[in-house]
Design an enzyme around this catalytic site. Structure first.
Site, mmCIF file in Angstrom:
data_model
loop_
_atom_site.group_PDB
_atom_site.id
_atom_site.type_symbol
_atom_site.label_atom_id
_atom_site.label_comp_id
_atom_site.label_asym_id
_atom_site.label_seq_id
_atom_site.Cartn_x
_atom_site.Cartn_y
_atom_site.Cartn_z
ATOM 1 C CG ASP A 140 18.729 2.901 -3.355
ATOM 2 O OD1 ASP A 140 18.627 3.767 -2.295
ATOM 3 O OD2 ASP A 140 18.209 2.861 -4.402
ATOM 4 C CG HIS A 141 22.977 4.303 -4.475
ATOM 5 N ND1 HIS A 141 22.503 3.054 -5.090
ATOM 6 C CD2 HIS A 141 22.627 5.343 -5.059
ATOM 7 C CE1 HIS A 141 21.871 3.299 -5.890
ATOM 8 N NE2 HIS A 141 21.948 4.718 -6.299
ATOM 9 C CB CYS A 193 15.054 3.344 -2.914
ATOM 10 S SG CYS A 193 13.355 3.347 -3.819
ATOM 11 N N GLY A 194 15.456 6.164 -3.587
ATOM 12 C CA GLY A 194 15.306 7.485 -4.145
ATOM 13 C C GLY A 194 13.854 7.928 -4.184
ATOM 14 C CB THR A 195 11.024 7.092 -6.056
ATOM 15 O OG1 THR A 195 11.099 5.762 -6.140
ATOM 16 C CG2 THR A 195 11.610 7.873 -7.143
ATOM 17 N N GLY A 210 10.775 1.622 -6.139
ATOM 18 C CA GLY A 210 11.584 0.498 -6.483
ATOM 19 C C GLY A 210 11.484 -0.435 -5.275
ATOM 20 C CG HIS A 228 -8.476 1.020 6.669
ATOM 21 N ND1 HIS A 228 -9.133 2.091 5.869
ATOM 22 C CD2 HIS A 228 -8.653 1.017 7.874
ATOM 23 C CE1 HIS A 228 -9.757 2.720 6.603
ATOM 24 N NE2 HIS A 228 -9.461 2.286 7.890
ATOM 25 N NE ARG A 274 -15.030 -0.676 6.916
ATOM 26 C CZ ARG A 274 -14.510 0.059 7.880
ATOM 27 N NH1 ARG A 274 -14.496 0.129 8.975
ATOM 28 N NH2 ARG A 274 -14.011 1.272 7.149
ATOM 29 C CG HIS A 275 -10.320 -2.254 7.676
ATOM 30 N ND1 HIS A 275 -10.909 -1.753 6.505
ATOM 31 C CD2 HIS A 275 -10.601 -1.711 8.575
ATOM 32 C CE1 HIS A 275 -11.067 -0.536 6.857
ATOM 33 N NE2 HIS A 275 -11.353 -0.628 8.153
ATOM 34 N NE ARG A 313 -13.331 -4.451 2.524
ATOM 35 C CZ ARG A 313 -14.120 -3.221 3.121
ATOM 36 N NH1 ARG A 313 -13.528 -2.303 3.675
ATOM 37 N NH2 ARG A 313 -15.312 -3.025 3.029
#
Ligand code: RB5
Length: 153
Positions: free
Chosen positions: A9-10, A66-68, A71, A99, A133-134, A137
């Site tokens: 995003d921006h 994105c910022g974090t 989102g 994994h 094993r993964h 899952r």
């Protein structure tokens, strides 16, 4: 070489451009689904665009900024077959491929700088799913996605 798709995003626009330049220099085939400026936009639409390219098989792995990173990861994980991991450390970026067979890496341009971002990207792109094993899952993640909660008992 894996076929990569990247979106932002921006908030992630500048960092995305830097990441694309580095990936292209390293020889990766990178598709860019936008956004293409710092004009404010909504990250769910970009996440959706990127996910459709992975779901169709056109692209193998994705990167969303994105910022974090949160989102984008929330949106991406609403798509069938998409396993998106929001990471800010290299160990997690590698292990989520090993994994979880994650197929989308998300991070925040307001969380990590270019150096850490490239370490995350390289760890993610170079790691492989270990299976074994993964695998069972990851199958349960798919069962959860399909509402087959009996498989979890
Ligand atoms: C945009 O301001 C910001 O909300 C977005 O980039 C992202 O951090 C959301 O998770």
């Amino acid at each position: 070489m894996k076929k990569i798709v990247i979106g932002c995003d921006h908030a992630g626009f500048q960092l995305k451009n830097q990441v694309i330049a580095s990936l292209k220099e390293a020889g990766y085939d990178v598709a860019d689904v936008g956004t293409y400026s710092e004009e404010s936009c909504s990250y769910p639409a970009i996440a959706h665009e990127l996910c459709t390219k992975i779901q169709s098989g056109e692209r193998e792995l994705g990167i969303l900024i994105c910022g974090t990173g949160i989102g984008m990861s929330l949106c991406a994980n609403k798509h069938k077959g998409i396993r998106a991991a929001c990471c800010s450390d290299v160990f997690s970026a590698r292990l989520t491929r090993n994994h979880n067979d994650a197929n989308v890496l998300c991070f925040g341009a307001r969380v990590v700088g270019y150096g850490v971002a490239m370490d995350l990207v390289n760890a993610f792109l170079e790691a492989e799913f270990e299976g074994g094993r993964h695998a069972s899952r990851v199958d349960l993640i798919t069962a959860t996605e399909e509402g087959n909660f009996d498989a979890l008992k």
